[in-house]
Scaffold this active site. Sequence first.
Site, PDB file in Angstrom:
ATOM      1  N   LYS A   1    -149.857  25.633 -21.802  1.00  0.00           N
ATOM      2  CA  LYS A   1    -150.521  26.530 -22.758  1.00  0.00           C
ATOM      3  C   LYS A   1    -149.936  27.937 -22.617  1.00  0.00           C
ATOM      4  CE  LYS A   1    -155.131  28.540 -23.817  1.00  0.00           C
ATOM      5  NZ  LYS A   1    -156.581  28.463 -23.563  1.00  0.00           N
TER       6      LYS A   1
ATOM      7  N   ASP B   1    -156.007  35.964 -25.018  1.00  0.00           N
ATOM      8  CA  ASP B   1    -157.066  35.248 -25.732  1.00  0.00           C
ATOM      9  C   ASP B   1    -158.307  36.129 -25.869  1.00  0.00           C
ATOM     10  OD1 ASP B   1    -158.815  33.427 -26.810  1.00  0.00           O
ATOM     11  OD2 ASP B   1    -158.988  32.185 -24.999  1.00  0.00           O
TER      12      ASP B   1
ATOM     13  N   LYS C   1    -164.901  36.937 -27.396  1.00  0.00           N
ATOM     14  CA  LYS C   1    -165.426  36.836 -26.031  1.00  0.00           C
ATOM     15  C   LYS C   1    -166.211  38.100 -25.697  1.00  0.00           C
ATOM     16  CE  LYS C   1    -161.683  34.051 -24.074  1.00  0.00           C
ATOM     17  NZ  LYS C   1    -162.525  32.904 -23.673  1.00  0.00           N
TER      18      LYS C   1
ATOM     19  N   ASP D   1    -153.938  33.676 -19.886  1.00  0.00           N
ATOM     20  CA  ASP D   1    -154.102  32.433 -20.641  1.00  0.00           C
ATOM     21  C   ASP D   1    -152.779  31.719 -20.950  1.00  0.00           C
ATOM     22  OD1 ASP D   1    -156.110  30.719 -21.425  1.00  0.00           O
ATOM     23  OD2 ASP D   1    -156.284  31.533 -23.453  1.00  0.00           O
TER      24      ASP D   1
ATOM     25  N   ASP E   1    -162.505  30.402 -30.303  1.00  0.00           N
ATOM     26  CA  ASP E   1    -162.161  30.601 -28.890  1.00  0.00           C
ATOM     27  C   ASP E   1    -161.698  29.298 -28.236  1.00  0.00           C
ATOM     28  OD1 ASP E   1    -161.776  31.948 -26.558  1.00  0.00           O
ATOM     29  OD2 ASP E   1    -163.915  32.108 -26.034  1.00  0.00           O
TER      30      ASP E   1
ATOM     31  N   GLU F   1    -159.122  27.685 -28.717  1.00  0.00           N
ATOM     32  CA  GLU F   1    -157.811  27.732 -29.389  1.00  0.00           C
ATOM     33  C   GLU F   1    -156.738  26.960 -28.651  1.00  0.00           C
ATOM     34  OE1 GLU F   1    -158.726  29.836 -27.198  1.00  0.00           O
ATOM     35  OE2 GLU F   1    -156.912  30.184 -26.033  1.00  0.00           O
TER      36      GLU F   1
ATOM     37  N   ARG G   1    -156.591  24.129 -27.191  1.00  0.00           N
ATOM     38  CA  ARG G   1    -156.425  22.725 -27.571  1.00  0.00           C
ATOM     39  C   ARG G   1    -155.706  22.580 -28.896  1.00  0.00           C
ATOM     40  NH1 ARG G   1    -162.767  21.848 -27.173  1.00  0.00           N
ATOM     41  NH2 ARG G   1    -162.386  23.491 -25.635  1.00  0.00           N
TER      42      ARG G   1
END
Length: 481
Positions: free
Chosen positions: A248, A253, A260, A271, A330, A332, A334
Site C-alpha cells: 500500500k 491518508d 479522520k 500509510d 477512509d 481507501e 483496499r
Amino acid sequence: MKRVQLAVAPDGPTKDHQLILSEKAGLTRLSPWLTDAETAYVEQAVARDAQRFFFIRPEGKLLTVHVLKVQSNLQLALEEARLAGNEMLRELRHHKIDGFTLYNTCEDNRSLAYAEGMALGSYQFLKYYTNPEKKEKALRTIHFDASAASSADVLELQILLEAVFFARDMVNEPHSHFKAHHLAEAVRDTAFRYGFTAEVLEKDKIESLNMGGLLAVSRASAAPPKFCIMEWKPSDARNAKPLVLVGKGVVYDTGGLSIKPSEGMDYMKCDMAGGATVLAVCMAAARNRLPVHIIGLIPVCDNLISENAIVPGDVIRMYSGTTVEVLNTDAEGRLLLADALHYAKQYQPELVLDLATLTGAAVRALGNHVICVMGTAGDEVKKQLEESGWNTYERMVELPLWKEFGEELKSNIADLRNVGSGNAGMITAGKFLEHFTDYPWLHLDIAGPAYLRTANGYRTKDGTGVGVRLLYDFLKKYAKN
Ligand code: BES
Ligand code: ZN
Ligand code: ZN
C-alpha cells in the site's frame, strides 16, 4: 545522516575498542582478554546476574564483556541477543564510543543478531534539523573478528540493515517532502542502482487501464497517482512462476471526506509503509542476489480532500470490473490494493503477499507487536512465513477469512461495499481484498507494528521498517526449498 557500517575487522592486532560476547558457562574462554583476577570478578558478578563489564586497556581503549543469557530456543536466543545489542548502545553512548571490534566466545554464536539489534537501535532520522550533529548519537562502525562472523554474512546483514533504514526513512518523510512522485522516483532510482527493473505507470496509463480504485482515491489530489512495478529476475531463480509483493502506497491518508479526527492524523504519513517495505525488500533481494523471481507492485497516491473528492455513497468501477459502493472514503487502502491484486493475476504468480497499514481495527485488536495475517495460501507457506516471523521477531497472528465475514460487504446498489459493520474490521478488509485474488495469497495488515510513538527495544520510534527483515528471511528460505 551517518549510519552504522558493519565490516570485517582488519588483520593484525587491533587498536580498536573491543566487545566480547560471552556466556555464563564459558567465562574461562575470556582468558586471552582478562587477567585471572578480572575473570574471578566477572564470575562473582555474573552469579549475581550482572551482564556487562568494562575494563580499561592500554592506550585508553575500552574492553567490554557482555554476558548473554542462554535461551533454550534459538529464536528466543537471537531476539535476546538483538535486545542485548540495543541495550549496549546506551553504554557506548555514555562512554562516547562510536566503534569497536566484536568477538565471540559463546558456543552458539549470536554476534550477527547482537550487531543487528545494536545497528537497528542506533537509527535516527535527523534530516530536518538545522544542526543534526547536535542530536546525533551515532554509532559508526562494528568490526567483526573472525570468531564473530564471516565476511559474506557481514555484508549480507549490512545490506539488509540498509534496506530497513531505507524503509524507515521513507515512512518518516513528511508529506510536505514525500509525494507520490517521490516514491515513484525512489523506485526508479533504487532499481537503476541495484540492478532490478522498474516501470512506473503514469496517470494516463492508469486511466486507460481503468484502475478505478486507485483513480477514485487519488481524485482529490493535485498530485497524480503512480503505479510502480518492480522486477527482480535472476537467471538462477528457483521459482518457475513469480512471487508478487504488493504494498500500500498511500503517501498521506486524511481519510478523505470521511475525514479522520485531527488527533493523531500526523500518523498517516506512515500509510505507505507497506509500499516502502516492498521496495526495500526488492532492494535487499537484488543486492544480495537472492535466487528468487520477485515482482513488486506499489499503487501510490494520497487520500486528500477537495471538490473533486469521491463522496460517501459513490459507486466506482474497479480495474477488475467489479463495482464498489464507497461508503467510507477512509477505507481507501483496499481500493488501490484491489487494483494491484487484480493486476497481479497476469503473472500467474506462485504466491502473492500484500503488506498494508490497512485498518485501525488491527491495531485496536492486537496492538503494536503483531502483524495480522490472513489469506488463501496453503498451510506450508503460512507455516514458513510464521516461522520467519519468529526468526526475525516480526511476529504474526492468523485471522480467519470465513465466508460469514464477507456477508457484510454486500451492497444494495453495487457488487460490493467498501466497509463492513465495524466489527472485526481487519477481517472484512481482508475479505474485500480476497475478492480480487485468484491465486495463493496472504495479506499482512501491518497497521500496528509499522509506526511506533515510542521505541520498543531496537524498533525505534516512528517508522520501523517492519516486514523487511521478515520477508527477506522468508524469501531466502523460499529460495532454498
Ligand atoms: N490507513 C488507515 C488505517 C490505519 C489506522 C493505519 C491506524 C495505521 C494506524 C486506513 O486507511 C483506514 O483509515 N482504515 C479505516 C477503515 C474503516 C473506515 C473501515 C479504519 O481502520 O479506521
Ligand atoms: Zn484510510
Ligand atoms: Zn489508509
